[in-house]
Design an enzyme around this catalytic site. Structure first.
Site, PDB file in Angstrom:
ATOM      1  N   ASP A   1      -2.157  -1.801  10.225  1.00 48.49           N
ATOM      2  CA  ASP A   1      -2.334  -1.709   8.770  1.00 48.49           C
ATOM      3  C   ASP A   1      -2.942  -2.972   8.157  1.00 48.49           C
ATOM      4  OD1 ASP A   1      -1.432   0.854   8.337  1.00 48.49           O
ATOM      5  OD2 ASP A   1       0.644   0.248   7.958  1.00 48.49           O
TER       6      ASP A   1
ATOM      7  N   LYS B   1       0.842  -1.215   0.000  1.00 45.77           N
ATOM      8  CA  LYS B   1       0.000   0.000   0.000  1.00 45.77           C
ATOM      9  C   LYS B   1       0.867   1.250   0.000  1.00 45.77           C
ATOM     10  CE  LYS B   1       0.770   1.376   4.483  1.00 45.77           C
ATOM     11  NZ  LYS B   1       1.651   2.513   4.796  1.00 45.77           N
TER      12      LYS B   1
HETATM   13  O1  C5P Z   1       0.265  -1.626  14.767  1.00 45.41           O
HETATM   14  P1  C5P Z   1       1.681  -1.755  14.367  1.00 45.41           P
HETATM   15  O2  C5P Z   1       2.344  -2.944  15.015  1.00 45.41           O
HETATM   16  O3  C5P Z   1       1.889  -1.731  12.895  1.00 45.41           O
HETATM   17  O4  C5P Z   1       2.420  -0.460  14.926  1.00 45.41           O
HETATM   18  C1  C5P Z   1       3.804  -0.362  15.074  1.00 45.41           C
HETATM   19  C2  C5P Z   1       4.154   0.822  15.977  1.00 45.41           C
HETATM   20  O5  C5P Z   1       3.836   2.037  15.300  1.00 45.41           O
HETATM   21  C3  C5P Z   1       3.365   0.895  17.266  1.00 45.41           C
HETATM   22  O6  C5P Z   1       4.007   0.171  18.286  1.00 45.41           O
HETATM   23  C4  C5P Z   1       3.343   2.388  17.566  1.00 45.41           C
HETATM   24  O7  C5P Z   1       4.530   2.796  18.187  1.00 45.41           O
HETATM   25  C5  C5P Z   1       3.316   3.012  16.188  1.00 45.41           C
HETATM   26  N1  C5P Z   1       1.954   3.371  15.757  1.00 45.41           N
HETATM   27  C6  C5P Z   1       1.314   4.444  16.347  1.00 45.41           C
HETATM   28  N2  C5P Z   1       0.047   4.775  15.949  1.00 45.41           N
HETATM   29  C7  C5P Z   1      -0.577   4.088  14.982  1.00 45.41           C
HETATM   30  C8  C5P Z   1       0.059   2.992  14.358  1.00 45.41           C
HETATM   31  C9  C5P Z   1       1.325   2.667  14.773  1.00 45.41           C
HETATM   32  O8  C5P Z   1       1.857   5.106  17.242  1.00 45.41           O
HETATM   33  N3  C5P Z   1      -1.797   4.444  14.605  1.00 45.41           N
END
Ligand code: C5P
Length: 286
Positions: A138, A12
């Site tokens: 995501d 994406k």
């Molecule tokens: O959800 P995911 O594991 O992809 O997120 C990785 C990191 O990115 C999270 O631990 C967080 O620190 C940051 N993040 C965030 N806000 C979001 C998505 C991700 O702060 N909406």
């Protein structure tokens, strides 16, 4: 009986990414416009008689334990549904890793949907989305079969935008991995006079106005990305001087994409572009 599946897992881009607030759970509240692109990994799933979850990754340094979202979701589903059958997950990687393209999330979503089929779990869309949200911010976008969508919340609350518009891009991914966590940690939130960039972009996208779209791309993580790698600003400038209509970072970077008028325009930009960057792709909406 179906025992194997071979599935594409697409990447994406974020055409807009607004960070609205920091939440008590440590995540950030987002509003983003996702575009699915035709850069894809291929995932093979093979049921095993042996009660084992195996992960094989060709030409890549990815972990094959639970740090890899495909293993994490397979183990979770196996435990929740008391499945006694194993599976071998073979990843053929083409999407750059830790690049802002959601390759890992897309792989996780694809395995979730594939195992739902192979293990006859009968999970509804709602249940798939609950697993997706547990897996990562995501992942949910890829559960919807849509080329475009708005993401809210952590990015996991999806509103599909069903359009026929096809966009063409040159995508450049410097060989530097950027940890999403680190980029968010460097973010200096601006809470006043904020534009609603997703809603500014949507009419241009609906009308297929590539120029308008190109002029209004935005990513609130740009400042944080550039604070880690100030040299990436010159990458954006180089793409513009090679003829791009607009340029923007995707997700938490370091991938940068250019907007092109057509496939041939995208190829022309790629050909003019600095050959020092080895990961340069011409991609389009999928
Ligand atoms: O959800 P995911 O594991 O992809 O997120 C990785 C990191 O990115 C999270 O631990 C967080 O620190 C940051 N993040 C965030 N806000 C979001 C998505 C991700 O702060 N909406």
């Amino acid at each position: 009986m179906l025992t194997t599946l071979k599935l594409p897992a697409y990447a994406k881009l974020n055409l807009a990414l607004d960070v609205l607030a920091k939440r008590p759970d440590g995540f950030h509240e987002l509003s983003t416009l996702f575009e699915r692109i035709n850069l894809a990994d291929t995932i093979e799933l093979k049921l095993l008689s042996k009660d084992d979850i195996q992960c094989v990754v060709g030409q890549s340094v990815l972990p094959v334990d639970e740090r890899n979202l495909v293993v994490k979701i397979a183990k979770r589903l196996k435990a929740d549904f008391k499945i006694r059958q194993g599976v071998r997950i073979i990843l053929h990687k083409h999407i750059p890793i830790a690049a802002g393209l959601a390759g890992g999330s897309s792989n996780g979503a694809t395995v979730l949907m594939g195992l739902n089929q192979l293990w006859h779990l009968g999970l509804s869309q709602q249940q798939l989305l609950a697993y997706a949200a547990w897996l990562g911010s995501d992942v949910a976008f890829f559960i919807y079969n849509t080329p475009f969508a708005i993401g809210r919340g952590r990015g996991e609350q999806i509103t599909p935008v069903k359009l026929q518009t096809v966009l063409y891009h040159v995508l450049v991914t410097p060989r530097v991995s950027m940890l999403t966590k680190e980029v968010f940690a460097r973010l200096k939130l601006k809470l006043t006079n904020k534009n609603d960039n997703v809603n500014i972009l949507l009419p241009f996208l609906r009308q297929g106005d590539i120029k308008g779209l190109s002029e209004h791309l935005s990513n609130d993580l740009e400042g944080a990305i550039l604070s880690l790698r100030p040299d990436f600003l010159s990458l954006k400038k180089k793409l513009l001087s090679a003829g791009a209509l607009g340029v923007c970072f995707s997700g938490s970077g370091p991938s940068v994409y250019a907007m092109a008028e057509s496939l041939s325009h995208a190829q022309a930009i790629k050909n003019k572009f600095d050959r020092r960057y080895s990961q340069v792709f011409v991609v389009k909406t999928q």
